[in-house]
Design an enzyme around this catalytic site. Structure first.
Site, PDB file in Angstrom:
ATOM      1  CG  ASP A  44      -2.141  -0.896   1.017  1.00  0.00           C
ATOM      2  OD1 ASP A  44      -2.310  -1.429  -0.094  1.00  0.00           O
ATOM      3  OD2 ASP A  44      -2.913  -1.056   1.969  1.00  0.00           O
ATOM      4  CG  ASN A 114      -4.676   5.875   2.836  1.00  0.00           C
ATOM      5  OD1 ASN A 114      -5.498   5.554   1.987  1.00  0.00           O
ATOM      6  ND2 ASN A 114      -3.771   5.031   3.297  1.00  0.00           N
ATOM      7  CB  THR A 155     -10.158   0.363   6.182  1.00  0.00           C
ATOM      8  OG1 THR A 155      -9.281   0.514   5.063  1.00  0.00           O
ATOM      9  CG2 THR A 155     -11.595   0.346   5.696  1.00  0.00           C
ATOM     10  CB  ALA A 156      -5.457   3.131   6.750  1.00  0.00           C
ATOM     11  CE1 TYR A 157      -2.955   6.864  13.783  1.00  0.00           C
ATOM     12  CE2 TYR A 157      -2.127   8.565  12.317  1.00  0.00           C
ATOM     13  CZ  TYR A 157      -2.246   8.030  13.585  1.00  0.00           C
ATOM     14  OH  TYR A 157      -1.657   8.658  14.645  1.00  0.00           O
ATOM     15  CG  ASN A 158     -10.814   7.086  10.292  1.00  0.00           C
ATOM     16  OD1 ASN A 158     -11.058   8.090  10.939  1.00  0.00           O
ATOM     17  ND2 ASN A 158     -11.757   6.227   9.926  1.00  0.00           N
ATOM     18  CE1 TYR A 159     -13.041  -0.120  12.508  1.00  0.00           C
ATOM     19  CE2 TYR A 159     -11.387  -1.738  11.873  1.00  0.00           C
ATOM     20  CZ  TYR A 159     -12.626  -1.436  12.414  1.00  0.00           C
ATOM     21  OH  TYR A 159     -13.441  -2.442  12.869  1.00  0.00           O
ATOM     22  CB  ALA A 179      -4.780   9.948  22.707  1.00  0.00           C
TER      23      ALA A 179
END
Length: 255
Positions: A44, A114, A155-159, A179
């Site tokens: 990716d 992304n 579906t990447a860092y966000n998820y 956080a």
């Protein structure tokens, strides 16, 4: 659609480079500028590099996985490539545009297929002020950071940051805190894709923040503006049994 001029690009690994050489021997060499389609061989990360470098050509990109992560890639097979390309499904992606102003007064722009993420640079938490379409929505978000994700990147860092998965074509983007300390119950927001987001870094000298569009990082930002691009699109090709829209849908039902 039949393609005859194919540009093969490989990530800097021995496996991907060997595959590129074999495919060029079978189908002939071609530069991206002269190609009808680009075949990206890697993971990716390499796919995102390919989109950033060659997305402006306006030709489709078909990825085959020869890397560690391959959500944006098809399975690698050397045989039957022309047939796979002819029957591939087209997924049009529209990236985010990031405009970041640094503490030194420099304005830097970049695209994100992304997400755009803001992260604290030191042990001090980040203090961010957030506006949407020119209207202030949060006077102060105290956090490790926040991100704005496209459907393709949801579906990447966000998820991983507990943000929502967004279907392709939903015309929605996700704003997700990382956080968050205050407001304690703020879980983020879903925005129309044409929304313009303004983020101001409060106390930027004491609490420095970086902004990253995919892998392009800008340090010591004081203000960041994010919106969906009006002018840039890319066309990703996927095998029918491996379609990106279907895979994003299925992600919501996996445990």
């Amino acid at each position: 659609m039949a393609f005859s001029r194919i540009a093969f690009l490989a990530s800097p690994t021995a496996e991907a480079e060997a595959a590129r050489q074999a495919l060029e021997a079978a189908h002939g060499p071609c530069t991206p500028a002269d190609a009808e389609v680009i075949v990206a061989l890697g993971g990716d990360g390499f796919m995102l590099q390919t989109l950033h470098r060659h997305g402006g050509l306006g030709i489709p990109v078909y990825g085959m996985k020869l890397g560690t992560v391959g959500f944006l890639m098809n399975q690698y097979r050397a045989d039957g490539l022309l047939e796979r390309l002819a029957f591939a499904r087209h997924n049009v992606l529209r990236p985010l545009e990031m405009e970041a102003v640094t503490e030194g007064g420099q304005t830097i722009t970049s695209l994100a297929y992304n997400e755009v993420s803001l992260l604290r640079q030191t042990r001090q938490t980040a203090h961010l002020r957030i506006a949407v379409n020119g209207q202030r929505k949060l006077d102060e978000l105290v956090c490790d950071g926040m991100l704005v994700a496209t459907p393709a990147g949801s579906t990447a860092y966000n998820y991983s940051a507990h943000g929502p998965i967004l279907p392709l074509g939903s015309e929605v983007i996700a704003m997700t805190p990382i956080a968050a300390f205050r407001p304690r119950r703020w879980r983020g927001a879903l925005l129309r894709s044409d929304a313009e987001i303004g983020i101001e870094v409060l106390d930027a000298l004491k609490r420095p923040v970086s902004a990253t569009a995919d892998s392009h990082e800008v340090r010591n930002v004081v203000e960041v503006r994010i919106r969906e691009s009006r002018t840039h699109t890319v066309n990703l090709l996927f095998d029918p049994e491996h379609d990106l829209a279907d895979r994003i849908l299925n992600e919501q039902f996996e445990s």
